[in-house]
Design an enzyme around this catalytic site. Structure first.
Site, PDB file in Angstrom:
ATOM      1  N   ASP A  94       0.862  -1.194   0.000  1.00 18.09           N
ATOM      2  CA  ASP A  94       0.000   0.000   0.000  1.00 18.09           C
ATOM      3  C   ASP A  94       0.894   1.237   0.000  1.00 18.09           C
ATOM      4  O   ASP A  94       1.763   1.385   0.863  1.00 18.09           O
ATOM      5  CB  ASP A  94      -0.889  -0.034   1.247  1.00 18.09           C
ATOM      6  CG  ASP A  94      -1.948   1.042   1.229  1.00 18.09           C
ATOM      7  OD1 ASP A  94      -3.134   0.706   1.367  1.00 18.09           O
ATOM      8  OD2 ASP A  94      -1.596   2.232   1.087  1.00 18.09           O
ATOM      9  N   GLU A 153      -2.957   0.046  -4.029  1.00 17.01           N
ATOM     10  CA  GLU A 153      -2.723  -1.135  -3.196  1.00 17.01           C
ATOM     11  C   GLU A 153      -3.014  -2.423  -3.949  1.00 17.01           C
ATOM     12  O   GLU A 153      -3.847  -2.450  -4.857  1.00 17.01           O
ATOM     13  CB  GLU A 153      -3.514  -1.042  -1.884  1.00 17.01           C
ATOM     14  CG  GLU A 153      -4.912  -1.480  -1.929  1.00 17.01           C
ATOM     15  CD  GLU A 153      -5.676  -1.221  -0.632  1.00 17.01           C
ATOM     16  OE1 GLU A 153      -5.536  -2.005   0.309  1.00 17.01           O
ATOM     17  OE2 GLU A 153      -6.447  -0.244  -0.621  1.00 17.01           O
TER      18      GLU A 153
HETATM   19  P1  TTP Z   1      -5.291   4.961   1.128  1.00 14.43           P
HETATM   20  O1  TTP Z   1      -4.231   3.933   0.844  1.00 14.43           O
HETATM   21  O2  TTP Z   1      -6.387   4.576   2.043  1.00 14.43           O
HETATM   22  O3  TTP Z   1      -4.618   6.262   1.762  1.00 14.43           O
HETATM   23  P2  TTP Z   1      -3.243   6.937   1.444  1.00 14.43           P
HETATM   24  O4  TTP Z   1      -2.420   6.150   0.472  1.00 14.43           O
HETATM   25  O5  TTP Z   1      -3.470   8.354   1.046  1.00 14.43           O
HETATM   26  O6  TTP Z   1      -2.530   6.964   2.857  1.00 14.43           O
HETATM   27  P3  TTP Z   1      -1.895   5.734   3.681  1.00 14.43           P
HETATM   28  O7  TTP Z   1      -2.048   4.504   2.865  1.00 14.43           O
HETATM   29  O8  TTP Z   1      -0.452   6.127   3.876  1.00 14.43           O
HETATM   30  O9  TTP Z   1      -2.645   5.692   4.961  1.00 14.43           O
HETATM   31  O10 TTP Z   1      -5.929   5.452  -0.224  1.00 14.43           O
HETATM   32  C1  TTP Z   1      -5.172   5.612  -1.395  1.00 14.43           C
HETATM   33  C2  TTP Z   1      -5.636   6.832  -2.168  1.00 14.43           C
HETATM   34  O11 TTP Z   1      -7.028   6.718  -2.427  1.00 14.43           O
HETATM   35  C3  TTP Z   1      -5.451   8.125  -1.426  1.00 14.43           C
HETATM   36  O12 TTP Z   1      -4.167   8.694  -1.623  1.00 14.43           O
HETATM   37  C4  TTP Z   1      -6.556   8.967  -1.990  1.00 14.43           C
HETATM   38  C5  TTP Z   1      -7.648   7.999  -2.379  1.00 14.43           C
HETATM   39  N1  TTP Z   1      -8.779   8.035  -1.396  1.00 14.43           N
HETATM   40  C6  TTP Z   1      -9.892   8.822  -1.671  1.00 14.43           C
HETATM   41  O13 TTP Z   1      -9.964   9.442  -2.723  1.00 14.43           O
HETATM   42  N2  TTP Z   1     -10.906   8.884  -0.751  1.00 14.43           N
HETATM   43  C7  TTP Z   1     -10.865   8.192   0.424  1.00 14.43           C
HETATM   44  O14 TTP Z   1     -11.800   8.275   1.246  1.00 14.43           O
HETATM   45  C8  TTP Z   1      -9.704   7.366   0.705  1.00 14.43           C
HETATM   46  C9  TTP Z   1      -9.605   6.593   1.988  1.00 14.43           C
HETATM   47  C10 TTP Z   1      -8.687   7.326  -0.241  1.00 14.43           C
HETATM   48 MG    MG Z   2      -2.163   4.094   0.715  1.00  9.01          MG
END
Ligand code: TTP
Ligand code: MG
Length: 353
Positions: A8, A104
């Site tokens: 991820d 991911e």
């Molecule tokens: P995530 O992997 O949940 O979040 P992240 O990569 O930003 O942070 P981390 O893994 O370090 O905790 O989601 C991946 C991408 O998906 C994120 O950069 C933006 C998008 N996203 C949205 O657009 N809306 C949301 O509610 C979430 C959770 C993520």
């Molecule tokens: Mg992420």
């Protein structure tokens, strides 16, 4: 025994923007649309998270928590390019790659011979390659199944990895808080806590029937997950049939106007989810809504002529609401996807004749 890696990317959209504009480095950054459009954040970097700023938070509220927050509009084309680059790296190690979103994926590396077959070293090498080729950091979880690998990738985030060896599984799950289980949101957690279940160890003491009585059909998954058991395969070619977002409200909503306001928020989230899964609007076959009333009865409405527009979702929501005119506890919006045509055997045999 399988070897599964879950990878991820760290604060993915934000990291891409900061890489491309180094003056943002070290400052709190949120990715999202501006406040006047009732925007919500897609994500935030770790500097911004110190202030409580996180994904799905309304931009207006995020700016109150962190007035110095720098807001950057999302650029999905850029994220797609990076996503393709990391998927190419995964494929150097195994064909069994199951992407869950742009940032991911699960990898089944049970048969991989690289790094002397060590999944831990493979994960480290993949993360190093990602950084070298994209300038972005990723975290990884290594475990005997998908359920545990996903939890593990979050354990040493950002820019870290965590291994759960087969012989460590029972100790690991014993103290694992129920909220870490995928599928246990606020509502399910509250139900389980009211029966004094706080950890997977607590859940292990319950019978399957008892769990089903508390959380319905999810009880079966809970029974197995709490023991660290998950037999799902990593599937490289799983075809998705629908995507949806559901919200259970803290208090039931009885006013149609309030339901409409909630529809706007859920619609925004659905939009992000589609972007994140790289689903284009021309892949959508139809839209649907789901309402669950306070008596837990539910209704769904769909219309093949509706388009992927907020106004069309609102029309369906109104239709569903008027079926019962009762307070609702859950609102869901979703889309059915067109199925990709498979090459028919008939055509193939015709060609080979
Ligand atoms: P995530 O992997 O949940 O979040 P992240 O990569 O930003 O942070 P981390 O893994 O370090 O905790 O989601 C991946 C991408 O998906 C994120 O950069 C933006 C998008 N996203 C949205 O657009 N809306 C949301 O509610 C979430 C959770 C993520
Ligand atoms: Mg992420």
């Amino acid at each position: 025994m399988k070897k599964i890696i879950h990878i991820d990317m760290d604060s993915f959209y934000a990291s891409v923007e900061i890489r491309d504009n180094p003056s943002l480095k070290g400052r709190p950054v949120g990715i999202g649309s501006p406040t006047e459009k009732r925007g919500v954040l897609c994500t935030a970097n770790y500097e911004a998270r110190k202030y409580g700023v996180r994904a799905a938070l309304p931009t207006m509220y995020a700016l109150k928590l962190c007035p110095d927050l720098i807001l950057v509009r999302p650029n999905f084309d850029k994220y797609r390019v990076e996503s393709m680059r990391i998927r190419e790296i995964f494929k150097e190690y195994t064909a069994l790659v199951e992407p869950l979103s742009l940032d991911e994926a699960y990898l089944d590396v049970s048969e991989c011979q690289q790094c002397d077959g060590s999944a831990t070293l493979i994960a480290k090498e993949i993360r190093d390659k990602i950084f070298k080729e994209t300038g972005l950091t990723a975290s990884a979880g290594i475990a005997p199944n998908k359920f545990l690998a996903k939890i593990a990738s979050d354990w040493n985030k950002p820019n870290g990895q965590f291994v759960i060896k087969p012989e460590e599984v029972s100790d690991f799950v014993f103290n694992l808080p129920i909220k870490k289980i995928f599928g246990v949101g606020k509502v399910t957690a509250a139900k389980l806590q009211s029966h004094e279940f706080e950890t997977c160890g607590d859940i292990q003491k319950a019978s399957l029937l008892e769990l089903k009585n508390i959380v319905g059909s999810f009880g079966e998954k809970l029974y197995h997950y709490s023991r660290g058991i998950d037999n799902r395969e990593v599937s490289a070619s799983r075809e998705r049939k629908s995507v949806s977002v559901e919200h259970t409200f803290r208090e039931d909503i009885c006013e149609i106007n309030e339901v409409i306001i909630k529809t706007e928020g859920v619609f925004e989230e659905l939009k992000y989810r589609l972007e994140n899964k790289d689903i284009k609007h021309d892949e959508i076959k139809s839209i649907f809504i789901k309402l669950k009333f306070k008596d837990f009865k539910q209704t769904t409405v769909s219309d093949l002529n509706s388009l992927f527009k907020l106004e069309d979702f609102i029309l369906l929501v109104k239709k569903g609401f008027h079926r019962k005119e009762e307070a609702i506890r859950l609102l869901g919006l979703g889309v059915q996807l067109k199925t990709k045509k498979k090459e028919s055997k008939y055509q193939l045999s015709f060609l080979s004749e």
